[in-house]
Design a protein around this motif. Structure first.
Motif, PDB file in Angstrom:
ATOM      1  N   SER A  43      69.933 -52.551 -17.871  1.00 42.38           N
ATOM      2  CA  SER A  43      68.543 -52.661 -18.295  1.00 42.38           C
ATOM      3  C   SER A  43      67.621 -52.100 -17.203  1.00 42.38           C
ATOM      4  N   PRO A  44      66.374 -51.813 -17.547  1.00 42.98           N
ATOM      5  CA  PRO A  44      65.452 -51.257 -16.546  1.00 42.98           C
ATOM      6  C   PRO A  44      65.117 -52.248 -15.443  1.00 42.98           C
ATOM      7  N   LEU A  88      62.268 -44.247 -15.646  1.00 40.24           N
ATOM      8  CA  LEU A  88      61.363 -44.387 -16.783  1.00 40.24           C
ATOM      9  C   LEU A  88      59.935 -44.603 -16.298  1.00 40.24           C
ATOM     10  N   PHE A 102      56.817 -46.265 -23.058  1.00 35.44           N
ATOM     11  CA  PHE A 102      57.748 -45.652 -22.130  1.00 35.44           C
ATOM     12  C   PHE A 102      57.927 -44.167 -22.439  1.00 35.44           C
ATOM     13  N   GLY A 103      58.102 -43.410 -21.385  1.00 31.04           N
ATOM     14  CA  GLY A 103      58.575 -42.055 -21.547  1.00 31.04           C
ATOM     15  C   GLY A 103      60.062 -42.085 -21.834  1.00 31.04           C
ATOM     16  N   THR A 104      60.611 -40.928 -22.135  1.00 33.51           N
ATOM     17  CA  THR A 104      62.034 -40.867 -22.463  1.00 33.51           C
ATOM     18  C   THR A 104      62.910 -40.895 -21.221  1.00 33.51           C
TER      19      THR A 104
ATOM     20  N   PHE B  34      58.759 -59.720 -24.549  1.00 33.28           N
ATOM     21  CA  PHE B  34      58.885 -58.519 -25.363  1.00 33.28           C
ATOM     22  C   PHE B  34      60.359 -58.307 -25.683  1.00 33.28           C
ATOM     23  N   TYR B  36      63.057 -55.349 -26.938  1.00 38.67           N
ATOM     24  CA  TYR B  36      63.275 -53.926 -27.100  1.00 38.67           C
ATOM     25  C   TYR B  36      64.674 -53.689 -27.653  1.00 38.67           C
ATOM     26  N   GLN B  38      67.542 -50.365 -27.648  1.00 39.85           N
ATOM     27  CA  GLN B  38      67.805 -49.048 -27.081  1.00 39.85           C
ATOM     28  C   GLN B  38      69.122 -48.528 -27.623  1.00 39.85           C
ATOM     29  N   SER B  43      65.312 -43.705 -25.388  1.00 42.54           N
ATOM     30  CA  SER B  43      64.487 -44.583 -24.577  1.00 42.54           C
ATOM     31  C   SER B  43      64.322 -45.933 -25.253  1.00 42.54           C
ATOM     32  N   LEU B  44      63.647 -46.817 -24.567  1.00 45.75           N
ATOM     33  CA  LEU B  44      63.407 -48.146 -25.093  1.00 45.75           C
ATOM     34  C   LEU B  44      62.462 -48.090 -26.287  1.00 45.75           C
ATOM     35  N   LEU B  46      60.132 -50.644 -28.425  1.00 42.53           N
ATOM     36  CA  LEU B  46      59.605 -51.988 -28.535  1.00 42.53           C
ATOM     37  C   LEU B  46      59.735 -52.473 -29.971  1.00 42.53           C
ATOM     38  N   GLU B  59      56.329 -54.475 -34.231  1.00 43.96           N
ATOM     39  CA  GLU B  59      55.931 -53.071 -34.277  1.00 43.96           C
ATOM     40  C   GLU B  59      56.187 -52.519 -35.674  1.00 43.96           C
ATOM     41  N   PHE B  91      71.689 -51.940 -27.988  1.00 44.20           N
ATOM     42  CA  PHE B  91      71.458 -52.683 -26.744  1.00 44.20           C
ATOM     43  C   PHE B  91      70.092 -53.344 -26.875  1.00 44.20           C
ATOM     44  N   ILE B  93      67.192 -55.667 -25.334  1.00 48.57           N
ATOM     45  CA  ILE B  93      66.712 -56.061 -24.012  1.00 48.57           C
ATOM     46  C   ILE B  93      65.391 -56.800 -24.156  1.00 48.57           C
ATOM     47  N   PHE B 109      62.569 -57.196 -16.765  1.00 48.97           N
ATOM     48  CA  PHE B 109      63.563 -57.111 -17.823  1.00 48.97           C
ATOM     49  C   PHE B 109      64.775 -58.003 -17.581  1.00 48.97           C
ATOM     50  N   GLY B 110      65.298 -58.530 -18.686  1.00 44.49           N
ATOM     51  CA  GLY B 110      66.582 -59.188 -18.638  1.00 44.49           C
ATOM     52  C   GLY B 110      67.686 -58.142 -18.576  1.00 44.49           C
ATOM     53  N   PRO B 111      68.920 -58.580 -18.396  1.00 40.08           N
ATOM     54  CA  PRO B 111      70.047 -57.641 -18.263  1.00 40.08           C
ATOM     55  C   PRO B 111      70.490 -57.003 -19.566  1.00 40.08           C
ATOM     56  N   GLY B 112      69.988 -57.494 -20.684  1.00 38.85           N
ATOM     57  CA  GLY B 112      70.331 -56.883 -21.957  1.00 38.85           C
ATOM     58  C   GLY B 112      71.522 -57.537 -22.642  1.00 38.85           C
ATOM     59  N   ARG B 114      74.446 -56.414 -25.489  1.00 39.42           N
ATOM     60  CA  ARG B 114      75.025 -55.324 -26.285  1.00 39.42           C
ATOM     61  C   ARG B 114      75.622 -55.924 -27.551  1.00 39.42           C
TER      62      ARG B 114
END
Lengths: 112, 118
Positions: A43-44, A88, A102-104, B34, B36, B38, B43-44, B46, B59, B91, B93, B109-112, B114
């Protein structure tokens, strides 16, 4: 035009060099800008935030913001192989209510 | 400081079942969380924003009846994927922000998680 744009890369730099990552955004009213690093499958992770024009330094990282030209950049000095990741750029758009766009992402590869 | 955890880190389920993912802020009060999604090499995206004690804001294009979000306390939000299908494999997140100090208006962010739907 995308709201937040980044070159997808990959950007390859030799170890020890300066890596320069760029991001442009379309919303002139944006006030908050962030750089996150994301390793593959993870994750980010927040690197830096910047809110005012100019430079902000934190260790090997420097964020640069130019609101007049609507870009934000991240410099990584003395790049290390462990810096290899996707970077990112995230912008809080006007009226976004803390939401980030976010950008890609730009993939950075630091080569030995 | 500003640690966010997620559970489980990975889950495999059968098509048609529901899966719940938990997101916790461990050392701060998360007034906003939030969610997300992915997909590989993208990219992420939302999905929704939730404020403690309020209904989540989804969204455009995200089905609120399929992705149920609950933010019942300042440290916990849950995402339930109902009647999961293979196309929901992704994934997931979460991120959290709070008020005051380093967590003010900044998402951590959390670790996500899967998710694989068979």
């Amino acid at each position: 035009q995308k709201e937040v744009e980044q070159n997808s890369g990959p950007l390859s730099v030799p170890e020890g060099a300066i890596a320069s990552l760029n991001c442009t955004y379309s919303d002139r009213g944006s006030q908050s800008f962030f750089w996150y690093r994301q390793y593959s499958g993870k994750s980010p992770e927040l690197i830096m935030s910047i809110y005012s024009n100019g430079d902000k330094e934190d260790g090997r990282f420097t964020a640069q913001l130019n609101k007049a030209n609507q870009y934000v950049s991240l410099l990584i000095r003395d790049s290390q192989p462990s810096d290899s990741a996707t970077y990112l750029c995230a912008v809080e758009l006007t009226g976004g209510g803390n939401k980030l766009t976010f950008g890609t992402g730009t993939q950075l590869k630091v080569e030995l | 400081g500003a640690v966010v955890s997620q559970h489980p880190s990975w889950v495999i389920c059968k098509s048609g079942t529901s899966v719940k993912i938990e997101c916790r802020s461990l050392d701060f009060q998360a007034t906003t969380m939030f969610w997300y999604r992915q997909f590989p090499k993208q990219s992420l995206m939302l999905m929704a924003t939730s404020n403690e004690g309020s209904k989540a804001t989804y969204e455009q294009g995200v089905e609120k009846d399929k992705f149920l979000i609950n933010h019942a306390s300042l440290t916990l939000s849950t995402l339930t994927v109902t009647s999961a299908h293979p196309e929901d494999s992704s994934f997931y997140i979460c991120s959290a922000s709070g008020t005051g100090g380093k967590v003010a208006d900044t998402q951590y962010f959390g670790p996500g998680t899967r998710l694989t739907v068979l």
